[in-house]
Design a protein around this motif. Structure first.
Motif, PDB file in Angstrom:
ATOM      1  N   CYS A 598       0.676  -1.312  -0.585  1.00 54.08           N
ATOM      2  CA  CYS A 598      -0.097   0.349   0.268  1.00 54.08           C
ATOM      3  C   CYS A 598       0.909   1.001  -0.246  1.00 54.08           C
ATOM      4  CB  CYS A 598      -1.272  -0.037   1.389  1.00 54.08           C
ATOM      5  SG  CYS A 598      -1.944  -1.134   0.562  1.00 54.08           S
ATOM      6  N   LYS A 599       1.627   1.530   0.903  1.00 50.89           N
ATOM      7  CA  LYS A 599       2.919   2.514   1.371  1.00 50.89           C
ATOM      8  C   LYS A 599       3.306   2.327  -0.918  1.00 50.89           C
ATOM      9  CE  LYS A 599       7.149   3.726   3.090  1.00 50.89           C
ATOM     10  NZ  LYS A 599       8.075   3.700   4.242  1.00 50.89           N
ATOM     11  N   ALA A 602       1.040   3.084  -3.483  1.00 52.02           N
ATOM     12  CA  ALA A 602       0.146   5.071  -3.494  1.00 52.02           C
ATOM     13  C   ALA A 602       1.000   6.222  -3.837  1.00 52.02           C
ATOM     14  CB  ALA A 602       0.499   5.289  -1.607  1.00 52.02           C
ATOM     15  N   LEU A 634      -5.028   2.916   6.303  1.00 52.12           N
ATOM     16  CA  LEU A 634      -5.398   4.444   6.385  1.00 52.12           C
ATOM     17  C   LEU A 634      -3.677   5.713   6.357  1.00 52.12           C
ATOM     18  CD1 LEU A 634      -8.004   3.722  10.160  1.00 52.12           C
ATOM     19  CD2 LEU A 634      -8.002   5.168   7.754  1.00 52.12           C
ATOM     20  N   THR A 635      -2.470   4.748   7.023  1.00 55.58           N
ATOM     21  CA  THR A 635      -1.300   5.183   7.530  1.00 55.58           C
ATOM     22  C   THR A 635      -0.306   5.061   5.442  1.00 55.58           C
ATOM     23  OG1 THR A 635      -0.911   3.541   8.752  1.00 55.58           O
ATOM     24  CG2 THR A 635       1.208   4.105   8.039  1.00 55.58           C
ATOM     25  N   SER A 636      -0.985   4.379   4.641  1.00 56.02           N
ATOM     26  CA  SER A 636      -0.300   4.774   3.548  1.00 56.02           C
ATOM     27  C   SER A 636      -1.466   6.662   2.240  1.00 56.02           C
ATOM     28  CB  SER A 636      -0.502   3.661   2.907  1.00 56.02           C
ATOM     29  OG  SER A 636      -1.756   3.108   2.993  1.00 56.02           O
ATOM     30  N   HIS A 637      -2.719   6.485   3.110  1.00 57.56           N
ATOM     31  CA  HIS A 637      -3.598   7.122   1.926  1.00 57.56           C
ATOM     32  C   HIS A 637      -3.806   6.569   0.866  1.00 57.56           C
ATOM     33  CE1 HIS A 637      -2.864  10.563   5.450  1.00 57.56           C
ATOM     34  NE2 HIS A 637      -1.768  10.622   5.599  1.00 57.56           N
ATOM     35  N   GLU A 639      -6.192   4.523  -1.717  1.00 58.23           N
ATOM     36  CA  GLU A 639      -7.464   4.172  -1.971  1.00 58.23           C
ATOM     37  C   GLU A 639      -7.442   2.545  -1.672  1.00 58.23           C
ATOM     38  OE1 GLU A 639      -9.462   7.053  -5.369  1.00 58.23           O
ATOM     39  OE2 GLU A 639      -7.227   6.478  -5.704  1.00 58.23           O
TER      40      GLU A 639
END
Length: 776
Positions: A598-599, A602, A634-637, A639
């Protein structure tokens, strides 16, 4: 119940009237006609049985049987009322027997007609309601005969057979194959109920005889001194005192009861020799036991010292007999019934040596037996084998169905394994779902045959509380002394062979060889280094593009875990991922992969999503995986709609209810799902419509054979057509040539993945190219 009446019942009533206890017989017959209420409920049930079958099937034969049963019930009620209108105090034997026959005939015809009705329902109809009604009514009415007429065992036997034999034949002859097994059980039901009736009958007779015996004994004892009588007979142990000539002076009731002595042998003045002769003739004790008792008596008389001796009677009583010198050269004999105490001691020993659940030897007993096997090997050179068996998939049974069902599976497993081994083989439950078997004097071929029998015995389904459970077995084998010269080494090598058997696909057997030990050592080293890599954060994610076949643009990238070992170089995922799953590291590694993917994603172009593989083991901690996904997003913002989790069909097979609940909870967050490696396992198309998949990935083996195998083409085309209707994307993996790309696109595939479009590469390489979406 009088002895004469007992003979009458046993012989079916053939004695002459002069030999019969007419009063008792009249009371017995009168009890049959005691109340119409005993016939009315059963009669109504009998009438309703074919009538309900007629309502359900419409077959005329059931209406005819309804009318016939109604006629029989009315005749029986008329017979009961006719009997009750008369005074039977002065009935002769012939009259009483005639009423007895009337009742027997009516009940038998009633049973036969209903038995035939059940047979017709089972053989000539396919109506479930008729089947259930007939079988339930038959069993209920038959059970009522056992409870009501235990005093008439032959009567009950006839009724049970006329009721249940037609039902059993009908079940066996019915079209439903499962009824056949129930039909065979019906024969067991009849036999069991007949046995129960006979047992109740014997108990009634025994109770009657015991009551008479007790009254006679009480009358004889009444003439003795009441104070002494009370003192002696309140003792728990048996007591007898003999004079110097070994003639009985006094004894208490427990003494006579323990030895089964008649009253005549409990009278004062009875010689001990007469009592001994009776005990031997009645086989209460043996001649050898009598000789031991006489030697003990001689020793007590000569030494004037007490002595004890243990006697086990033919009936199983364990008696501890103590002889002590008494006044004037007599002998005091004290008998303790130690049966319960000895049984308790035996149970304690049993619990110490054997597993309480399965009855097999436990770990303690195994240690004793394996030590004896090595001692025997040292004395005689007799080689033996140690088999280490572990159940495949048992943890899933416990987790999904509960420990009660798991316990039933273990008990049935023990029973099956006993049936697969020889009488002198030692089987033990080592703990959990692990079993050990010591095979003495076993050659390689014999060991192989027995191990395979054990595996085969476990392939049959378990039927536990209406649930069907499948559990297979893997077996590791070590041979002594070749594979170990002490218990620890032999067990370790059998465990190593078991691990290889499970790695080879389970449900198989493996013999230990030295290369396995080397492989296990290497695996251990890899596991240690992998733990360090997880702790140090030296694992990496590589990304391979997934392209849209129409636009030739990258729509997603699959995150693939890589491990660069400091000395081994790049360790293939096929090596370290299974080790991570078996060692429990996969959950932490999976959490990290989701967060890191996810990080990384992003920073990509907004239209490109990321796919992350999730192990089925991660779903065993549903809260953990859900919280991990929430935290990562949530941490990586990042979608949530751009995150796709890839799962394999093994997850759906292991626990589909749990899997579906977790998938639904994650889907509520906006996450999408892909079914990975479709076509490599069970591959049910039902998965695609049952589970919330947005994408299905067809295994690369189909792409490799798309030009040479019509079956591969058919599978790809069928999945694409179904996916189109279900609004799913289809990704074909393993595309390496332009010809393969064109072929799968023509078959309907939306997306593709493979070396033709790009190899897995680290994030730094992707960024260095500027994140270009085109693969041209």
């Amino acid at each position: 119940m009088s002895g004469t009446l007992k003979r009458l019942m046993a012989a079916g009533g053939r004695e002459k009237a002069d030999d019969v206890d007419l009063t008792g017989y009249t009371l017995l017959v009168s009890s049959l006609f005691s109340s119409p209420a005993s016939i009315i409920p059963g009669g109504i049930a009998g009438i309703l049985t074919p009538f309900l079958c007629w309502l359900s099937t419409g077959m005329a034969i059931f209406m005819g049987l309804t009318l016939l049963v109604t006629f029989i019930v009315i005749l029986r009620l008329l017979t009961v009322m006719a009997y009750r209108r008369r005074n039977h105090a002065n009935d002769s034997y012939a009259q009483t027997r005639r009423w007895d026959r009337y009742y027997f005939l009516g009940a038998t015809v009633f049973s036969a007609v209903l038995g035939y009705s059940c047979y017709v329902a089972l053989v000539h109809t396919n109506d479930p309601a008729a089947h259930i009604t007939s079988v339930a009514s038959t069993i209920a009415l038959a059970s009522g005969y056992v409870a009501r007429n235990a005093g008439r065992p032959k009567f009950v036997a006839v009724q049970l057979m006329t009721f249940c034999i037609p039902m059993a034949i009908g079940l066996i002859a019915a079209q439903n194959p499962y009824y056949r097994y129930i039909g065979y059980f019906a024969f067991l039901y009849v036999a069991a109920n007949i046995a129960i009736t006979n047992s109740l009958h014997r108990n009634l007779l025994a109770l009657s005889d015991a009551t008479k015996h007790s009254k006679a004994l009480a009358s004889a004892l009444h003439s003795q001194n009441l104070t002494l009588d009370a003192a002696l007979n309140t003792m728990i142990d048996g007591l007898a005192m003999f004079d110097r000539n070994l003639k009985l002076a006094v004894s208490n009731t427990p003494h006579s009861t323990l030895y089964g002595l008649p009253e005549t042998l409990a009278l004062p003045g009875t010689p001990l020799t007469a009592i001994a002769r009776f005990l031997v003739e009645r086989q209460v004790i043996s001649q050898e036991q009598l000789r031991d008792i006489r030697m003990a008596l001689t020793t007590v008389q000569s030494t004037q010292q007490a002595a004890s001796h243990e006697v086990v009677t033919r009936s199983g009583l364990v008696l501890v007999v103590t002889f002590a010198p008494a006044a004037e050269g007599g002998i005091l004999m004290l008998t303790e019934d130690a049966t319960e105490r000895k049984a308790t001691e035996a149970r304690i020993e049993q619990m110490a040596r054997f597993d309480e659940l399965t009855g097999l030897a436990n770990r303690f007993e195994y240690n004793t037996q394996i030590a004896e096997a090595f001692a025997r090997l040292e004395r005689t050179g007799e080689a033996f084998a140690l088999l280490y068996l572990d159940l495949d998939g048992f943890k899933q049974v416990n987790d999904s169905l509960g420990h009660d069902i798991g316990d039933h599976v273990l008990m049935e497993t023990a029973s099956r394994l006993r049936g697969a081994i020889r009488s002198n083989d030692m089987l033990a439950r080592f703990g959990g779902d692990e079993f050990l078997l010591i095979l003495p004097s076993a050659e390689h071929t014999i060991v192989t045959a027995i191990a395979q029998r054990m595996i085969n015995a476990m392939t049959r389904a378990f039927d536990v509380e209406g649930k069907t459970v499948y559990v297979t077995a893997s077996v590791g084998i070590a041979m002594a002394p070749h594979d170990g010269t002490n218990p620890a080494d032999l067990l370790r090598h059998a465990d190593t062979a078991l691990y290889k058997a499970k790695s080879a696909g389970r449900n198989t057997l493996m013999f230990f060889n030295p290369t396995m030990a080397e492989e296990m050592l290497e695996r251990h080293e890899i596991e240690v280094d992998l733990r360090k890599a997880c702790a140090d954060g030296t694992l990496e994610l590589y990304y391979q593009p997934i392209i849209d076949l129409k636009t030739q643009e990258i729509v997603s990238r699959e995150a693939l875990m890589r491990w660069r070992h400091p000395t081994r170089g790049m360790v293939p995922p096929g090596i370290f991922i299974p080790i991570a799953e078996q060692s429990g590291l996969i959950a932490a590694m999976g959490d990290w992969a989701i967060r890191q993917a996810c990080k990384d994603a992003a920073s990509w172009e907004p239209g490109i999503s990321v796919s992350v593989n999730v192990s089925p083991l991660q779903f065993r901690e549903p809260r953990r995986i859900v919280e991990t996904v929430k935290s990562a997003l949530l941490t990586s913002h990042f979608e949530s709609r751009r995150l796709m989790l890839e799962v394999t069909e093994s997850l759906l097979i292991e626990d589909n209810k749990l899997a579906l609940s977790v998938l639904d909870e994650l889907r509520a967050l906006g996450v999408t799902f892909a079914l990975d490696d479709f076509g490599t396992g069970y591959s049910s198309l039902a998965y695609l419509s049952t589970y919330p998949f947005a994408q299905v990935k067809i295994d690369q083996s189909f792409a490799r054979e798309v030009h040479t195998n019509e079956a591969s083409k058919a599978v790809i085309e069928a999945v694409c057509q179904l996916a189109r209707r279900l609004h799913m994307n289809v990704v074909v993996e393993g595309i390496e040539t332009e010809q393969q790309r064109i072929a799968v696109q023509l078959l309907g595939a939306h997306r593709a993945q493979g070396f033709l479009f790009g190899r897995p590469e680290p994030l730094t390489t992707i960024k260095s190219r500027g994140g270009n979406r085109s693969v041209a």
